[in-house]
Design an enzyme around this catalytic site. Structure first.
Site, PDB file in Angstrom:
ATOM      1  N   ASP A 253     -20.712 -53.214  -4.303  1.00  0.00           N
ATOM      2  CA  ASP A 253     -19.943 -52.270  -4.292  1.00  0.00           C
ATOM      3  C   ASP A 253     -20.101 -51.379  -5.611  1.00  0.00           C
ATOM      4  O   ASP A 253     -20.141 -49.970  -5.720  1.00  0.00           O
ATOM      5  CB  ASP A 253     -18.387 -52.582  -3.657  1.00  0.00           C
ATOM      6  CG  ASP A 253     -18.740 -53.415  -2.470  1.00  0.00           C
ATOM      7  OD1 ASP A 253     -19.470 -52.969  -1.553  1.00  0.00           O
ATOM      8  OD2 ASP A 253     -18.127 -54.233  -2.437  1.00  0.00           O
ATOM      9  N   HIS A 281     -13.617 -56.122   0.316  1.00  0.00           N
ATOM     10  CA  HIS A 281     -15.046 -55.728   0.712  1.00  0.00           C
ATOM     11  C   HIS A 281     -15.039 -55.317   2.020  1.00  0.00           C
ATOM     12  O   HIS A 281     -15.544 -55.911   2.844  1.00  0.00           O
ATOM     13  CB  HIS A 281     -16.090 -56.756   0.407  1.00  0.00           C
ATOM     14  CG  HIS A 281     -17.469 -56.579   0.428  1.00  0.00           C
ATOM     15  ND1 HIS A 281     -18.087 -55.728  -0.184  1.00  0.00           N
ATOM     16  CD2 HIS A 281     -18.272 -57.192   1.513  1.00  0.00           C
ATOM     17  CE1 HIS A 281     -19.424 -55.699   0.306  1.00  0.00           C
ATOM     18  NE2 HIS A 281     -19.425 -56.398   1.483  1.00  0.00           N
TER      19      HIS A 281
END
Length: 442
Positions: A253, A281
């Site tokens: 990410d 996440h």
């Protein structure tokens, strides 16, 4: 982030249903006879462990039982069937002591990219010999043999040992790093609550195994999703290992966020620093443009389109995996493997002055006011010793705090769903109507 396939546990100890295991090891110097030896894979169905050794006169490898008595002659994987034994005169001052690294889901696509980076020295350095301990499932054991063959054919000098097996209590023995990639993927129609429970059982069992047999200071990186809550389950089942040693992978990410900022600013991505991913996440993750910098300047000074920063930026990070699948029909296995490498290197190398990195870690004692007893992605720095400290000098405005609170609430709800796996009582699951799984992970 892609996930490696792992069989669903059938009992409370899902990985104890097979004692099939191959131990493969190597020697520093090999004769040409064994360098070019092509041997078929070894299959073992016996409950006793089989190890391979070579006689003094370099005759064919002989399989021996643990008690040392010769059972039957077996054909092994050539180089890795030789006993690893660095003689004193062969050791060099430039090589470090060998470290053991466990990888679960080792027959999956992420591992297919990762293992060769580990073996090449690209992760722990060109002077760090390693032993790989590869964990798979009953149905992937033959694929693991194929993985071992490819590792053999690659002739990595730093790769000194390879073990493969299906029992974490054997594979995790004395490991110093555990990269937990294997998890059941979310199938069509599967509720998030069901995925939490199924994968939670896997990570509870692996936590117990690490607690029982791994190095007391083992570093654990959880990749299998939902990785934040899986990491929490794992650490709760490993009370003898410091909770600080457990990480959930949010580095992909972070890398995606850096890429999007670089594209928008028209710079190369190495000009983007101080990038934080806050929280889970999932689609509640918070890519932090407030504290990030481009060429040393605050992002908001370089990118003046603040509406894009608050809306389009986050969305572009979240949807990157799904878009990738649309483009070429595959999940982000390669970039996930790269992000695992980046995450490890951030812990074994000193953080550049003034910079930081993101990783999901235990929240107890955090300076941001985030609820304790969660695994939450936050900004960290390291001295390069495998440890880290949370960054204190970050700015959190109302916009950022509100976004962080949403991710915090989601992780608290996930924690309630797996209370039966963390020792926190009876599970109660209310994740709300919105599906927050990242696109590309279903």
């Amino acid at each position: 982030m892609a996930m490696s396939e792992l069989s669903t546990p059938k009992t409370t100890s899902p990985f104890l249903n097979s004692s099939s295991r191959l131990r493969l090891s190597s020697k520093l110097h090999l004769s040409n006879q064994f360098r070019h030896l092509l041997l078929p894979p070894l299959h073992t169905t016996s409950s006793s462990k089989i190890s391979c050794s070579v006689s003094q006169n370099n005759q064919a490898p002989v399989a021996v039982q643990d008690n040392g008595s010769v059972k039957t002659k077996k054909e092994c994987y050539g180089v890795f069937c030789l006993t690893y034994d660095l003689k004193a005169e062969e050791e060099t001052k430039s090589w470090k002591k060998m470290i053991s690294i466990a990888v679960s889901g080792a027959a999956g696509m992420i591992s297919n990219h990762l293992l060769f980076k580990l073996a090449s020295g690209a992760v722990f350095g060109p002077d760090q010999p390693i032993a790989l301990k590869l964990l798979g499932s009953d149905r992937s054991i033959q694929a693991l043999e194929g993985v071992a063959m490819e590792l053999e054919d690659s002739l990595f000098p730093l790769l000194r040992e390879v073990d493969i097996g299906t029992d974490p209590y054997e594979v995790f023995q004395d490991v110093e790093w555990a990269l937990l990639i294997g998890a059941k993927p979310r199938g069509p129609g599967m509720e998030r609550a069901a995925l939490l429970d199924i994968n939670g059982q896997i990570f509870a069992e692996q936590g117990k195994a690490l607690n029982a047999v791994a190095s007391p200071n083992v570093k654990v990186l959880v990749v299998g999703n939902p990785c934040n809550t899986n990491a929490l389950i794992c650490l709760k089942n490993a009370p003898n290992i410091p909770a600080k040693n457990f990480h959930a992978l949010t580095r992909l990410d972070e890398n995606r966020a850096k890429c999007q900022l670089a594209l928008k600013a028209g710079v190369f991505y190495d000009k983007v620093s101080n990038m934080t991913i806050w929280g889970n996440h999932s689609t509640t993750q918070v890519p932090d443009f407030l504290n990030a910098r481009i060429n040393g300047l605050p992002v908001k000074e370089v990118i003046t389109d603040h509406k894009w920063l608050e809306e389009g930026f986050t969305e572009s990070v979240q949807k990157r995996g799904g878009l990738l699948i649309q483009k070429w029909g595959r999940s982000s296995a390669a970039s996930t493997a790269v992000s695992i490498v980046d995450a490890i290197k951030s812990l074994v190398n000193p953080t550049p002055e003034g910079d930081w990195f993101s990783t999901g870690v235990y929240t107890n004692g955090n300076p941001y006011g985030i609820a304790e007893d969660l695994v939450f992605s936050m900004p960290c720095r390291s001295k390069g010793d495998g440890d880290y400290e949370l960054v204190k000098d970050v700015e959190i405005d109302d916009y950022l705090r509100n976004r962080i609170a949403k991710s915090e609430a989601e992780l608290l709800a996930e924690k309630q769903c797996v209370a039966h796996l963390t020792g926190d009582g009876i599970a109660f699951c209310d994740l709300g109507p919105v599906d927050t799984m990242l696109p590309g992970e279903v």
